[in-house]
Design a protein around this motif. Sequence first.
Motif, mmCIF file in Angstrom:
data_model
loop_
_atom_site.group_PDB
_atom_site.id
_atom_site.type_symbol
_atom_site.label_atom_id
_atom_site.label_comp_id
_atom_site.label_asym_id
_atom_site.label_seq_id
_atom_site.Cartn_x
_atom_site.Cartn_y
_atom_site.Cartn_z
ATOM 1 N N ASN A 2 0.857 -1.181 0.000
ATOM 2 C CA ASN A 2 0.000 0.000 0.000
ATOM 3 C C ASN A 2 0.889 1.225 0.000
ATOM 4 O O ASN A 2 1.643 1.452 0.940
ATOM 5 C CB ASN A 2 -0.897 0.017 1.243
ATOM 6 C CG ASN A 2 -1.856 -1.149 1.278
ATOM 7 O OD1 ASN A 2 -2.398 -1.562 0.251
ATOM 8 N ND2 ASN A 2 -2.091 -1.704 2.454
ATOM 9 N N PRO A 14 -4.254 9.272 -7.798
ATOM 10 C CA PRO A 14 -3.805 7.984 -7.255
ATOM 11 C C PRO A 14 -3.823 6.859 -8.286
ATOM 12 O O PRO A 14 -2.897 6.042 -8.327
ATOM 13 C CB PRO A 14 -4.796 7.720 -6.115
ATOM 14 C CG PRO A 14 -5.233 9.074 -5.683
ATOM 15 C CD PRO A 14 -5.292 9.887 -6.939
ATOM 16 N N GLN A 15 -4.857 6.812 -9.130
ATOM 17 C CA GLN A 15 -4.953 5.728 -10.104
ATOM 18 C C GLN A 15 -3.826 5.813 -11.131
ATOM 19 O O GLN A 15 -3.179 4.802 -11.455
ATOM 20 C CB GLN A 15 -6.308 5.768 -10.823
ATOM 21 C CG GLN A 15 -6.520 4.630 -11.808
ATOM 22 C CD GLN A 15 -6.423 3.256 -11.170
ATOM 23 O OE1 GLN A 15 -6.949 3.034 -10.082
ATOM 24 N NE2 GLN A 15 -5.741 2.328 -11.830
ATOM 25 N N GLN A 59 -0.606 4.929 -9.490
ATOM 26 C CA GLN A 59 -0.535 3.479 -9.303
ATOM 27 C C GLN A 59 -0.058 2.795 -10.573
ATOM 28 O O GLN A 59 0.784 1.891 -10.530
ATOM 29 C CB GLN A 59 -1.901 2.955 -8.893
ATOM 30 C CG GLN A 59 -1.971 1.454 -8.663
ATOM 31 C CD GLN A 59 -3.306 1.043 -8.072
ATOM 32 O OE1 GLN A 59 -3.706 1.526 -7.013
ATOM 33 N NE2 GLN A 59 -4.015 0.150 -8.756
ATOM 34 N N GLU A 60 -0.569 3.222 -11.702
ATOM 35 C CA GLU A 60 -0.159 2.634 -12.978
ATOM 36 C C GLU A 60 1.313 2.907 -13.254
ATOM 37 O O GLU A 60 2.051 2.015 -13.704
ATOM 38 C CB GLU A 60 -1.035 3.187 -14.107
ATOM 39 C CG GLU A 60 -2.489 2.740 -14.018
ATOM 40 C CD GLU A 60 -3.385 3.454 -15.020
ATOM 41 O OE1 GLU A 60 -2.861 4.265 -15.816
ATOM 42 O OE2 GLU A 60 -4.610 3.188 -15.019
ATOM 43 N N THR A 101 3.432 0.831 -10.797
ATOM 44 C CA THR A 101 3.336 -0.584 -11.142
ATOM 45 C C THR A 101 4.303 -0.928 -12.261
ATOM 46 O O THR A 101 5.023 -1.935 -12.205
ATOM 47 C CB THR A 101 1.893 -0.935 -11.560
ATOM 48 O OG1 THR A 101 1.026 -0.796 -10.427
ATOM 49 C CG2 THR A 101 1.799 -2.361 -12.091
ATOM 50 N N LEU A 152 -0.864 -0.896 -4.599
ATOM 51 C CA LEU A 152 -2.038 -0.032 -4.504
ATOM 52 C C LEU A 152 -1.602 1.342 -4.008
ATOM 53 O O LEU A 152 -0.842 1.442 -3.040
ATOM 54 C CB LEU A 152 -3.068 -0.631 -3.545
ATOM 55 C CG LEU A 152 -3.547 -2.045 -3.870
ATOM 56 C CD1 LEU A 152 -4.409 -2.588 -2.733
ATOM 57 C CD2 LEU A 152 -4.305 -2.060 -5.183
ATOM 58 N N VAL A 153 -2.075 2.385 -4.661
ATOM 59 C CA VAL A 153 -1.759 3.757 -4.252
ATOM 60 C C VAL A 153 -3.013 4.393 -3.676
ATOM 61 O O VAL A 153 -4.094 4.312 -4.280
ATOM 62 C CB VAL A 153 -1.229 4.591 -5.435
ATOM 63 C CG1 VAL A 153 -1.054 6.056 -5.025
ATOM 64 C CG2 VAL A 153 0.098 4.032 -5.938
#
Length: 217
Positions: free
Chosen positions: A39, A62-63, A66-67, A70, A81-82
């Motif tokens: 996390n 955040p999304q 996250q990408e 990743t 997960l962000v």
Amino acid sequence: MTEPLVQPRTINLAFTGASGAQYGLRLLQCLMAAGCTVNVMVSRAAQVVIATETDLKLPGSPQAMQEALTEYAGARPGQLLVFGREDWFAPPASGSGEKAPLVVCPCSTGTLSALATGASNNLIERAGDVALKERRQLILVPREAPYSEVHLENMLRLTRMGAVIMPASPGFYHSPQSVSDLVDFIVARILDHLGLPQDLMPRWGEERAKGKRGDQG
């Protein structure tokens, strides 16, 4: 008999606005390689530091972050997960969430102050507050020089609360040949404290012990 290392399933990892973004990013890569779910929380100041000290430019949402992380860390889908800065429903925000260790790497002196005084103005500070009140493992990696009396007092207070203060002060007895070797020195110590296997750095006396076993063979 020494008990085997227990691999945590989940690690909470926060980046704050101290210099030393390379430590946190390298740790993230190692946690992904170890199969952990992570996390991730990133402060606004940390975004600036990461962009300044590395070639990684993190987007704001955040999304999207996250990408980007990743791809950077080579994570499997769902492994990283962000969470946003004010996502109070994120697992690290509550004592009833998963009992995961928290590593703040790098840890700014502002974050030290917030954690030492119980401030919870954002998710990172709240996650630290939860770790302290729940007696969970909390590793803080400050990178500052020199330390003021306030910084030292905050570190002492947090140590007494159960946190581990691990300054980003790499050793040289392993004969580092690059900046990456210096980064790995600290990351290896963090992984050791988390109970995760690592081959970044031999432990003290390990090479000598191997040599003795070899002589007996």
